[in-house]
Design an enzyme around this catalytic site. Structure first.
Site: not given
Ligand SMILES: Cc1cc2nc3c(=O)[nH]c(=O)nc-3n(C[C@H](O)[C@H](O)[C@H](O)COP(=O)(O)O)c2cc1C
Length: 443
Positions: A157, A183, A280, A304, A307
């Site tokens: 980030y 990201t 990403k 993501h 999320r």
């Molecule tokens: C608790 C949590 C924290 C995450 N933190 C980041 C992050 O800091 N940076 C990022 O690029 N993606 C982050 N992600 C997204 C993940 O890298 C990934 O894209 C996503 O979890 C994939 O989907 P899934 O959880 O259904 O496997 C996060 C996901 C979760 C669940």
């Protein structure tokens, strides 16, 4: 006869229904699949942490869509072919991997288990797969890289002050990391209302409810939190510049602002970073093409994990278009919603080179540290192996779009030309094929 009911994977169910299990929940480290594991993690973690991991954003449409889209893809198996020795090894950026699975970057992984990032990195190395450390990890990238003998990637980030990002990139490079993942789907902060209500954030908010929540999860309270306290190391964002590295409980946190990222920053990072560069959070072919033009080596087709932008398309819905646009130039990875080996098969068949798993491996670490994470990887590998065999494939290189049916994707749309083609299995062991095609039978 009544079928016993297990967890539904249908995210359109209500949350309560989704959690319904009629079999007893297994002991930790005896879970058989993602749904059982999620139940165990839910029990183990305080609600405030479980929700942070588990949930999506706003009304969770994107979270549900990820599952619905994967479930709507159907597999058209080739019969009588997949019974040999099957292979799911691949290579990513010149590194051999035992499986096409990558540990996704996840913030706060060190909260699910004592030094959770190290546990995940160890599990990844033991299973011959890359681990992607996050900017918001609670363990410094140097420690993660030193503790692992497997490939370590780093997710970035951008901070508002350019020099901070520059310093971090130097730390990442000096620790031996050569693959950087930027990201790109967070130009603004996501609207996760449950975090506001629960008090999850930096710093964590004290409340009677949160204290009770922790008290009702003694294994986490003692095994994770008390252990940090006992070693005098209350978790911090360990990759932050030193002046901003206050503990997750500190009220005196000096705010470090993130830079709203744009394409100019990608150009800047490309000039700065001499290793592999992956973008990403790409969901459009035109963005992937722009990334390729700016010198990226790969993209992660991702929303993501549902999320960030509620209402975003699911990666599998746009993967074919992106692979067709840039698959020759870039390594295309996909994630979001993957829970079974058959989900991995579907994404690979559309044209992804590998998939990332986020939540599944966090739940697994919460339940059993690195052995929990290894168990979950093993389950996914086994499921992928079964799905491969059942689909008539002995190698993931044999997967192509002829094996799947999905809305909007023509069978055999030809992504094979985008990657080095793998020959189809030899037909010699099927001697009757000629006879079947012979003119006598046709008449
Ligand atoms: C608790 C949590 C924290 C995450 N933190 C980041 C992050 O800091 N940076 C990022 O690029 N993606 C982050 N992600 C997204 C993940 O890298 C990934 O894209 C996503 O979890 C994939 O989907 P899934 O959880 O259904 O496997 C996060 C996901 C979760 C669940």
């Amino acid at each position: 006869m009544n079928e016993p009911r297990t967890n539904s994977r249908d995210p359109s169910d209500t949350r309560a229904k989704r959690d319904e299990v009629t079999y007893p929940i297994p002991e930790p480290n005896s879970f058989l699949n993602y749904a059982e594991l999620r139940q165990l993690a839910r029990r183990r973690l305080p609600r405030i942490i479980f929700d942070f991991i588990d949930r999506g954003t706003e009304d969770e449409h994107a979270l549900r869509r990820n599952r619905n889209a994967l479930d709507s893809v159907r597999i058209r198996p080739r019969a009588l072919r997949g019974g040999g020795v099957r292979n799911q090894a691949t290579s990513l950026f010149g590194q051999n991997c035992d499986t096409p699975i990558i540990v996704a970057p996840t913030a706060f992984a060190g909260l699910v288990w004592y030094q959770g990032e190290l546990e995940l990195a160890k599990a990844a190395a033991a299973n011959g797969m890359p681990f992607c450390a996050a900017t918001e990890a609670l363990t410094p990238v140097e420690e993660i890289a030193a503790a692992s003998n497997g490939p370590i990637w780093f997710q970035l980030y951008l901070w508002e002050k350019e020099e901070f990002t520059r310093d971090l990139l130097e730390r990442v490079w000096s620790s031996g990391v050569r693959t950087l993942l930027v990201t790109c789907d967070n130009s603004v902060s996501a609207n996760r209302e449950y975090n506001i209500r629960s008090g999850f954030g930096m710093p964590l908010r004290y409340s009677t409810r949160n204290l009770c929540d922790v008290a009702f999860h003694p294994r986490w309270a003692l095994g994770v939190f008390a252990r940090y306290l006992a070693t005098g190391s209350v978790p911090t964002f360990a990759n932050y510049p030193a002046a901003y590295r206050s503990s997750i409980l500190s009220r005196n946190t000096k705010a470090l602002r993130y830079q709203p990222i744009g394409w100019d920053h990608i150009r800047w990072i490309r000039d700065l970073w001499k290793g592999n560069l992956i973008l990403k959070g790409i969901l459009r072919a035109d963005d992937a093409i722009l990334g390729a033009k700016l010198g990226a080596d790969g993209v992660v087709v991702s929303n993501h994990g549902g999320r960030n932008l509620d209402g975003a398309v699911a990666p599998i819905e746009v993967l074919a278009e992106i692979v067709d646009a840039v698959g020759k130039q870039l390594t295309v990875i996909a994630d979001s919603g993957v829970q079974r080996g058959s989900d991995i098969l579907k994404l690979l068949a559309v044209g992804a080179k590998a998939v990332m798993i986020g939540r599944g491996l966090l739940y697994a670490t919460a339940v059993g540290g690195s052995s929990g994470a290894s168990r979950m990887v093993g389950i996914l590998q086994r499921e992928l192996d079964i799905a491969l065999g059942m689909s008539g494939c002995n190698d993931i290189g044999e997967l192509d779009r002829s094996l799947i049916e999905m809305p909007g994707v023509k069978p055999m749309a030809g992504w094979r030309e985008c990657r080095s083609a793998v020959p189809l299995p030899d037909l010699d062991p099927i001697p009757d094929l000629d006879a079947i095609n012979s003119p006598q039978i046709a008449s």
